[in-house]
Design a protein around this motif. Structure first.
Motif, PDB file in Angstrom:
ATOM      1  N   ARG C 278      52.602 -18.153  66.935  1.00 53.07           N
ATOM      2  CA  ARG C 278      53.974 -18.100  66.418  1.00 53.07           C
ATOM      3  C   ARG C 278      54.069 -18.860  65.119  1.00 53.07           C
ATOM      4  N   ASP C 279      54.580 -18.195  64.089  1.00 56.64           N
ATOM      5  CA  ASP C 279      54.788 -18.845  62.789  1.00 56.64           C
ATOM      6  C   ASP C 279      53.542 -19.599  62.329  1.00 56.64           C
ATOM      7  N   VAL C 280      52.405 -18.964  62.448  1.00 51.79           N
ATOM      8  CA  VAL C 280      51.159 -19.621  62.051  1.00 51.79           C
ATOM      9  C   VAL C 280      51.097 -19.717  60.532  1.00 51.79           C
ATOM     10  N   GLU C 281      50.730 -20.899  60.076  1.00 50.01           N
ATOM     11  CA  GLU C 281      50.656 -21.144  58.640  1.00 50.01           C
ATOM     12  C   GLU C 281      49.372 -21.887  58.329  1.00 50.01           C
ATOM     13  N   VAL C 282      48.669 -21.468  57.314  1.00 48.40           N
ATOM     14  CA  VAL C 282      47.506 -22.230  56.861  1.00 48.40           C
ATOM     15  C   VAL C 282      47.650 -22.439  55.368  1.00 48.40           C
ATOM     16  N   VAL C 283      47.526 -23.682  54.947  1.00 43.71           N
ATOM     17  CA  VAL C 283      47.653 -24.008  53.524  1.00 43.71           C
ATOM     18  C   VAL C 283      46.366 -24.655  53.056  1.00 43.71           C
ATOM     19  N   PHE C 284      45.796 -24.109  52.004  1.00 42.95           N
ATOM     20  CA  PHE C 284      44.609 -24.738  51.412  1.00 42.95           C
ATOM     21  C   PHE C 284      45.038 -25.486  50.163  1.00 42.95           C
ATOM     22  N   GLY C 285      44.568 -26.698  50.045  1.00 43.92           N
ATOM     23  CA  GLY C 285      44.793 -27.421  48.794  1.00 43.92           C
ATOM     24  C   GLY C 285      43.609 -27.163  47.888  1.00 43.92           C
ATOM     25  N   THR C 286      43.842 -26.711  46.678  1.00 40.75           N
ATOM     26  CA  THR C 286      42.727 -26.569  45.744  1.00 40.75           C
ATOM     27  C   THR C 286      42.910 -27.554  44.612  1.00 40.75           C
ATOM     28  N   ALA C 301      47.466 -19.427  52.500  1.00 42.28           N
ATOM     29  CA  ALA C 301      46.595 -18.319  52.859  1.00 42.28           C
ATOM     30  C   ALA C 301      47.224 -17.506  53.991  1.00 42.28           C
ATOM     31  N   VAL C 302      47.851 -18.212  54.929  1.00 40.41           N
ATOM     32  CA  VAL C 302      48.576 -17.539  56.009  1.00 40.41           C
ATOM     33  C   VAL C 302      49.969 -18.139  56.007  1.00 40.41           C
ATOM     34  N   ASP C 303      50.971 -17.257  55.924  1.00 41.89           N
ATOM     35  CA  ASP C 303      52.308 -17.753  55.646  1.00 41.89           C
ATOM     36  C   ASP C 303      53.282 -17.280  56.729  1.00 41.89           C
ATOM     37  N   GLY C 304      53.283 -17.989  57.856  1.00 43.83           N
ATOM     38  CA  GLY C 304      54.268 -17.695  58.898  1.00 43.83           C
ATOM     39  C   GLY C 304      54.040 -16.385  59.603  1.00 43.83           C
ATOM     40  N   ILE C 305      52.937 -16.266  60.304  1.00 42.85           N
ATOM     41  CA  ILE C 305      52.628 -15.017  60.989  1.00 42.85           C
ATOM     42  C   ILE C 305      52.738 -15.191  62.499  1.00 42.85           C
ATOM     43  N   LEU C 328      43.605 -16.004  59.150  1.00 44.98           N
ATOM     44  CA  LEU C 328      44.447 -15.886  60.337  1.00 44.98           C
ATOM     45  C   LEU C 328      43.581 -15.886  61.598  1.00 44.98           C
ATOM     46  N   GLY C 329      42.501 -15.090  61.590  1.00 46.85           N
ATOM     47  CA  GLY C 329      41.625 -15.019  62.766  1.00 46.85           C
ATOM     48  C   GLY C 329      41.082 -16.391  63.122  1.00 46.85           C
ATOM     49  N   ARG C 330      40.655 -17.149  62.132  1.00 46.90           N
ATOM     50  CA  ARG C 330      40.087 -18.471  62.396  1.00 46.90           C
ATOM     51  C   ARG C 330      41.156 -19.459  62.842  1.00 46.90           C
ATOM     52  N   ALA C 331      42.350 -19.327  62.263  1.00 45.70           N
ATOM     53  CA  ALA C 331      43.418 -20.249  62.646  1.00 45.70           C
ATOM     54  C   ALA C 331      43.797 -20.025  64.106  1.00 45.70           C
ATOM     55  N   LEU C 332      43.806 -18.764  64.533  1.00 51.10           N
ATOM     56  CA  LEU C 332      44.158 -18.470  65.928  1.00 51.10           C
ATOM     57  C   LEU C 332      43.122 -19.057  66.878  1.00 51.10           C
ATOM     58  N   LEU C 333      41.882 -19.148  66.427  1.00 54.04           N
ATOM     59  CA  LEU C 333      40.833 -19.741  67.271  1.00 54.04           C
ATOM     60  C   LEU C 333      40.771 -21.254  67.098  1.00 54.04           C
ATOM     61  N   ARG C 334      41.656 -21.798  66.308  1.00 52.97           N
ATOM     62  CA  ARG C 334      41.706 -23.233  66.024  1.00 52.97           C
ATOM     63  C   ARG C 334      40.413 -23.706  65.342  1.00 52.97           C
ATOM     64  N   LEU C 335      39.849 -22.848  64.519  1.00 55.53           N
ATOM     65  CA  LEU C 335      38.695 -23.269  63.730  1.00 55.53           C
ATOM     66  C   LEU C 335      39.140 -23.785  62.372  1.00 55.53           C
ATOM     67  N   LEU C 336      40.408 -23.539  62.055  1.00 52.38           N
ATOM     68  CA  LEU C 336      40.973 -24.072  60.811  1.00 52.38           C
ATOM     69  C   LEU C 336      42.256 -24.790  61.193  1.00 52.38           C
ATOM     70  N   GLN C 501      48.881 -11.046  50.937  1.00 48.93           N
ATOM     71  CA  GLN C 501      49.205 -12.398  50.466  1.00 48.93           C
ATOM     72  C   GLN C 501      49.730 -13.301  51.577  1.00 48.93           C
ATOM     73  N   GLY C 502      49.066 -13.250  52.714  1.00 48.10           N
ATOM     74  CA  GLY C 502      49.375 -14.177  53.796  1.00 48.10           C
ATOM     75  C   GLY C 502      50.538 -13.768  54.674  1.00 48.10           C
ATOM     76  N   ARG C 503      51.157 -12.637  54.370  1.00 47.44           N
ATOM     77  CA  ARG C 503      52.298 -12.211  55.181  1.00 47.44           C
ATOM     78  C   ARG C 503      52.033 -10.840  55.789  1.00 47.44           C
ATOM     79  N   ILE C 504      52.775 -10.541  56.853  1.00 50.91           N
ATOM     80  CA  ILE C 504      52.664  -9.211  57.438  1.00 50.91           C
ATOM     81  C   ILE C 504      53.573  -8.264  56.660  1.00 50.91           C
ATOM     82  N   VAL C 505      52.984  -7.174  56.180  1.00 51.39           N
ATOM     83  CA  VAL C 505      53.767  -6.194  55.437  1.00 51.39           C
ATOM     84  C   VAL C 505      54.379  -5.186  56.402  1.00 51.39           C
ATOM     85  N   GLU C 506      53.553  -4.825  57.360  1.00 49.66           N
ATOM     86  CA  GLU C 506      53.978  -3.775  58.281  1.00 49.66           C
ATOM     87  C   GLU C 506      53.133  -3.883  59.529  1.00 49.66           C
ATOM     88  N   GLU C 507      53.683  -3.556  60.711  1.00 43.87           N
ATOM     89  CA  GLU C 507      52.851  -3.532  61.908  1.00 43.87           C
ATOM     90  C   GLU C 507      53.368  -2.470  62.862  1.00 43.87           C
TER      91      GLU C 507
END
Lengths: 379, 307, 536
Positions: C278-286, C301-305, C328-336, C501-507
């Protein structure tokens, strides 16, 4: 590339086929590299000379032969035939005896002697005192003890590489020099290895801010003129063997730390590490099974190239008169001595220089060969 | 661009400050002093000398004094060469070292890059093997072997050139020391250039240039060598600094009055100011040349920006 | 066709000397190119299709050797001196390459590089060539060419660089343009644009195009005639229409059939939700935030999915590179590390630390895109597969582990006798099977498949897709299938999420998305992948 699981399935046996690991691959490739194999052989020979040379050498490295100062390199034994009689005459002169013809027979010198007083058997000591003769004795002593024959064994020595300005055997000194130089090179590299791998792997594995700080420290240390600090250390805290290799190790670990950190960072980003994390493997398990085995290749290569660097640094210190203490020596010191004696005694420069160059050459070739063999770009 | 240079120079000050601080205290921690002779001096004279050189003050005051003088460009009096200040010593010695070093550097650059590029363009030919073999030899033989051997062969045996000495900077006296300094650098630069050229020749953009039928001199001269020179440029910074500040080995063996010997002599004689002066000069050279190299690099490679 | 071919290749043979003996890359092939036509050379990796054209252009690696004959308008190209060859290449025959990022010299402005072939083939002065270069940039659709001509390659995107390459190829009005996988390294929508550009240019300028590709869809839409290559030989050639309609050779048939087919039925509506984000977000600092580098840039990278995966379901996540689908896949597995709530079987795992995550790790597995990077090169296959068992079933004896390894290998269609071999001794497809075996040996409930087929040849892709389907049925697995390849997603997934761009366009359900995409972005993706109308 076509995929053919069917082909594999038909062998179908339960007995596992043994695979060819990357290490075995590398070894095979290394063996095909003639320069590397030759270098390895040279290194083994030199190492054996450093380890066993001083034991089997007839001359201790610190034994001084005052009669043979700067004797040129030669396979012939000293003293030369023509030099025996004059030397024996000189030794006999001190006995103040009347002597007859001096007769050299093999390695025994004989001379008839006569005196007004009875011969004192202690006169043989005059002869023994010379480095050239030993086991002097009086034979055929007449009944009145006034005439006889004095015999002495000629002490024959060989200096295949000649002797130095103090009359020490250069070959024995090169043996001990190899031992010291190799030992310092290996120990210093080992120290750089331990420090560099620990520091680099920690920085690389932890990453983030810790990595930033740790690497900034390395950068600052880099910008210091480090060779000068080695000189300072050695100048101020004495010239011991231990201090020298520690000082060299302390200067050389920075490169190692950078290399290992870079490797660790690369490997950390590899998918197989991520796969291991997804399996729940602990940090230690990942380090042990994935990071360390895969960093090993470049590290081995780098150490091979580090050893000559350390030897060179030690030689430089010795050359500047900051190396190990006399009578102990190292190749750099021998070269330094040779340089100051090169007019008239060029062998003092040539033999140590050739030895050092051969070692450095072999280590460099072996390092290059190892790099080619371990380089994954090949596949 | 100018802003970048100024920022870099400002950034160098803390680095030099750290170096000076570490060097200052390391020297003072060492046992012994500049006036420890075989026979101890009369305590009264010793006291006078110490007062004259401020050695009687607490260490931190000496340190502050030194920093203060340094900021005004005064490196203090030499302790072992009584009548000279350290600045005097450098004023006479530095030009000698710079002359030797810059000649060696130019020769090394020209020959190193030429040989390296030639070997790469004729990869696996006899030229390549000769260059690579000689370069390996040049890298492995240390300077303190090359220097006496050259002196022995050309100076003593052949008698073509003076075996040592400075001779007021006449060319005949310069040849052997410059050769000694340049040979290993030629070897290193040749190896670097060769590797980089081979890599550049294999790169995709060189393949493009060939595919578009550009003549060989364009493919090599325009598209290969510029890329190949980049690693040489980065190597040049520390190397130039090291060459221009004199080599202990070469100056000792050939008896040249440069500044390369000052550090070791100063350290051995506990000539505090001379050692510190050498450290400062070297640090300044290193910082300057790193800056020069970074600017050069940015000029050669548009991907690098000053920020 | 009655005309004579402008390029006539006979008995072309290419071999390379290597340490392990000579490698025969091209084995005596014949090839004709007629003026103005589009010829495709199709083959999988290792078929020798690229080396064929490299040999024609005199661009073989130094250990390569070409024999046979290649006549360009009666002039023999093979064995020509560089100087003679340079009169043809870059002028009459030009080439664009697979790697747009590295094919231009990074040290020079694109204008200069465009002018070079013009000047050196003697057509124009530097001054005049600049005007021509601006024209060419305009022709290939580079916006604002007067300004862009002074740009360096790194200031352009991949698609723009490929356009610059095309401009360069057109500079001297060539007879033949060789395009070596020109779109493989690009995102699908960019691919589409580049192909359209090439097609329209060909129509306008009338040169022949030799198109080298592994992608049959491109061939179908582009080529007049097709050569199918396999292991250095041409196995079949002919008119594109005939060849696709009536393939003769088994290999061609296999290639055509290798397009993944079939669909996946959705799971029962009452199937429980296994993994929910729910509302998964991943932010990378560069930008490391150094002293002088200013404020750090942040990338969402992932913006509220939000996403929910049911038992037995396969959710396909599609999007172009940089869309955040892998993250997103890695965040769901808690690898990020990320924000939002992630539940597995109802338990909140989003805050679980390493130790608490451990029991979940065996339920949540991951298979990667790159079968060469995902297997530790210094471990045997047996060790790779059983590493998870060391963690989750530490009590197993060595022998039992070995048995499990054999079992898993059999399940993925590999010979268990291979378990003491090392990964580098296997082909790409076999390695991917090994990676799958590593995932399923733990009997997980969910497997995240991150582009598992993208690095593989089509024919191998199909086998892997079938293997994954079989395993899903057998073990009642749920998949999160991440891919940019829509045809594979269509075959694998019953539900599709389109990301940009980190968001769901359509599903929505797969069929609904593919039949009636609502968003323009989705339509562009579809147009690029599934469309089979010809470009002309």
């Amino acid at each position: 590339m076509t995929d053919a699981p069917i082909d594999l399935a038909k062998t179908g046996s339960e007995k596992p086929i043994v695979g060819r690991s990357l290490w075995k691959d590398a070894l095979l490739r290394l063996r095909r590299n003639k320069a590397a194999v030759a270098s390895a052989c040279v290194l083994i020979l030199v190492a054996l000379a450093g380890i066993f040379g001083p034991m089997i050498s007839p001359h201790p490295y610190d034994r001084v032969y005052p009669q043979y100062v700067r004797a040129p390199a030669s396979l012939e034994a000293y003293p030369r035939e023509e030099a025996i009689i004059p030397a024996f005459e000189r030794a006999m002169a001190r006995t103040r005896l009347d002597i007859g013809e001096i007769d050299v027979e093999g390695s025994v010198v004989r001379v008839s002697i006569s005196s007004e007083d009875p011969l004192d058997p202690r006169i043989v000591r005059y002869i023994d005192r010379s480095d050239l003769f030993s086991n002097a004795r009086i034979e055929d002593l007449a009944a009145d003890e006034r005439t006889g024959v004095l015999a002495a064994d000629v002490h024959r020595v060989r200096f295949p590489f000649g002797t130095d300005a103090n009359g020490r055997d250069l070959l024995a000194r090169i043996f001990i020099g190899i031992r010291v130089s190799l030992a310092i090179g290996v120990l210093a590299s080992f120290m750089a290895l331990v420090l560099g791998v620990t520091y680099g792997a920690t920085a690389g594995y932890l990453g983030g801010r810790v990595d930033n700080v740790m690497m900034r420290i390395v950068d600052i240390l880099y910008s210091l003129p480090f060779i000068f600090f080695v000189i300072l250390l050695v100048v101020f805290f004495g010239r011991s063997f231990v201090l020298i290799f520690i000082a060299i190790g302390l200067t050389e670990w920075l490169d190692m730390a950078r290399i290992v950190r870079g490797q660790t960072l690369t490997i950390k980003r590899q998918e197989y590490v991520e796969a291991a994390q997804a399996l729940g493997v602990s940090s230690w398990g990942i380090l042990r099974r994935h990071v360390i085995p895969n960093t090993l290749g470049p590290v081995i290569v780098f150490v091979t190239l580090l050893v000559p660097k350390a030897i060179l640094l030690e030689s430089l210190l010795s050359f500047l008169g900051l190396g190990v203490q006399e009578p102990l020596t190292s190749l750099g010191m021998l070269i330094s001595d040779g340089a100051s004696n090169m007019r008239g005694a060029s062998w003092l420069l040539i033999y140590p220089a050739v030895t050092l160059t051969a070692i450095l050459f072999a280590l460099n070739f072996l390092g290059d060969g190892l790099r080619d063999a371990l380089d994954p770009k090949d596949r | 661009m100018i802003g970048y240079v100024l920022r870099r120079l400002a950034g160098a000050i803390p680095t030099i400050f750290i170096i000076v601080t570490i060097a200052f205290f390391m020297i003072r921690l060492a046992p012994g002093g500049p006036f420890d002779l075989e026979r101890p001096l009369d305590p009264l004279i010793m006291e006078n000398i110490n007062r004259a050189y401020n050695l009687d003050q607490p260490l931190w005051r000496q340190y502050l004094l030194y920093l203060g003088n340094l900021a005004q460009g005064d490196l203090g009096p030499s302790f072992t060469r009584r009548d000279f200040s350290v600045v005097d010593l450098f004023r006479t010695g530095l030009p000698v070292s710079i002359q030797l070093g810059s000649m060696a550097l130019c020769i090394a650059l020209v020959f190193g890059t030429l040989l390296g590029a030639l070997a790469a363009l004729r990869q696996n030919s006899w030229i390549d093997y000769v260059v690579v073999g000689t370069a390996t030899l040049g890298i492995t033989i240390p300077t303190f072997v090359i220097a006496p051997v050259l002196s022995l062969v050309f100076g003593v045996m052949m008698g073509w050139l003076p075996a040592g000495g400075w001779g007021g900077g006449q060319l005949r006296y310069l040849i052997l020391p410059v050769a000694t300094l340049a040979l290993p650098q030629i070897a290193i630069i040749a190896r670097l250039t060769r590797g980089a050229t081979i890599e550049a020749l294999r790169s995709n953009h060189v393949r493009t240039a060939r595919a578009y039928g550009l003549p060989a001199y364009v493919v090599v001269g325009v598209h290969t060598l510029r890329a190949a020179i980049l690693p040489v440029v980065s190597y040049l910074g520390p190397t130039a600094a090291a060459l221009l500040t004199g080599s202990v080995v070469v100056e000792t063996i050939f008896g040249i009055p440069g500044i390369g010997r000052y550090f070791v002599q100063g350290a051995l004689g506990r000539d505090y100011t001379l050692v510190m002066g050498t450290v400062v000069v070297i640090a300044v050279f290193v910082v300057l040349f790193n800056l020069v190299v970074d600017i050069l690099y940015a000029l050669l490679d548009p991907r690098v920006r000053y920020d | 066709m009655a005309r004579d071919p402008i390029l006539k290749v006979r008995g072309l043979d290419v071999s390379f000397r290597t340490n392990d003996g000579p490698v025969h890359a091209v084995k005596g092939i014949d090839l004709d190119v007629f003026a103005g036509e589009a010829v495709a050379i199709v083959g999988e990796s290792g078929s020798g299709k690229s080396q064929t054209t490299m040999a024609l252009m005199g661009l073989l690696a130094s250990n390569g050797e070409a024999r046979g004959s290649a006549l360009y308008r009666d002039q023999e190209l093979l064995g020509l001196s560089e100087r003679q060859l340079n009169k043809v290449r870059g002028k009459k025959i030009t080439m664009i390459f697979q790697e747009p990022m590295t094919s231009l010299d990074p040290l020079y402005k694109i204008g200069r590089q465009l002018c070079e072939p013009l000047v050196h083939h003697g057509a124009l002065s530097w001054r005049k060539s600049r005007a021509r270069a601006i024209e060419l940039l305009e022709l290939v659709g580079i916006p604002d060419p007067k300004r862009r001509i002074d740009a360096y390659p790194h200031e352009l995107s991949g698609g723009q660089r490929q356009r610059v390459m095309i401009a360069m190829a057109l500079a001297n009005d060539p007879d033949i343009l060789i395009a070596d996988e020109p779109t493989t390294a690009l995102d699908v929508t960019i691919q589409q644009q580049i192909l359209e550009l090439l097609a329209s240019l060909q129509k306008r300028l009338g040169m022949a195009i030799v198109f080298i590709t592994h992608d049959l869809n491109i061939v179908r839409r582009f080529a007049d005639r097709v050569y199918v290559m396999r292991l250095g030989e041409v196995v079949e050639h002919g008119e594109a229409g005939t060849l696709f309609a009536d393939p003769r050779h088994d290999y061609t048939k296999m290639l055509l059939a290798a397009e993944p087919t079939g669909t996946k039925l959705p799971p029962a509506p009452d199937a429980p939700v296994l993994l929910e984000g729910r509302d998964v977000e991943v932010v990378f600092g560069t930008g490391g935030g150094g002293w002088f580098s200013g404020a750090p840039h942040q990338l969402r990278a992932v913006d509220g999915i939000s996403i929910a995966l049911r038992r037995g379901q396969t959710i396909g996540i599609v999007g172009e590179s940089g869309s955040g689908k892998s993250t997103l896949g890695r965040a769901l597995l808690r690898l990020l590390p990320g924000e939002g709530t992630i539940r597995f079987e109802g338990q909140d795992i989003s805050k679980a630390d390493r130790r608490h995550m451990l029991p979940f790790r065996r339920e949540l597995q991951l298979v990667f895109q790159d079968p060469f990077g995902s297997l530790s090169p210094r471990m045997t296959v047996g060790q790779v597969i059983t590493e998870g068992l060391l963690v989750h079933e530490p009590s197993l004896s060595t022998k039992a582990r070995d048995a499990r390894a054999s079992e898993a290998l059999k399940e993925v269609g590999l010979d268990p006798a291979m378990r003491n071999r090392y990964p580098h001794e296997f082909s790409g497809g076999q390695r991917q099977r090994i990676a799958i075996a590593r995932a399923i040996i733990l009997k997980p409930k969910i497997v995240v498949l991150d582009e598992p087929t993208s690095a593989l040849d089509r024919s191998v892709q199909k086998q892997i897709v079938e293997l994954l389907r079989d395993l899903q049925k057998e073990h009642d697995l749920s998949y999160l299938f991440i891919s940019h390849d829509l045809s594979v997603v269509r075959a694998m997934a019953d539900y599709v999420v389109v990301m940009k761009q980190g968001r769901i366009v359509e599903e929505g359900a797969t069929e609904a998305i593919f039949e009636a995409p609502r968003e323009a972005y989705t339509r562009a993706l579809m147009a690029a992948a599934v469309n089979d109308t010809r470009f002309r």
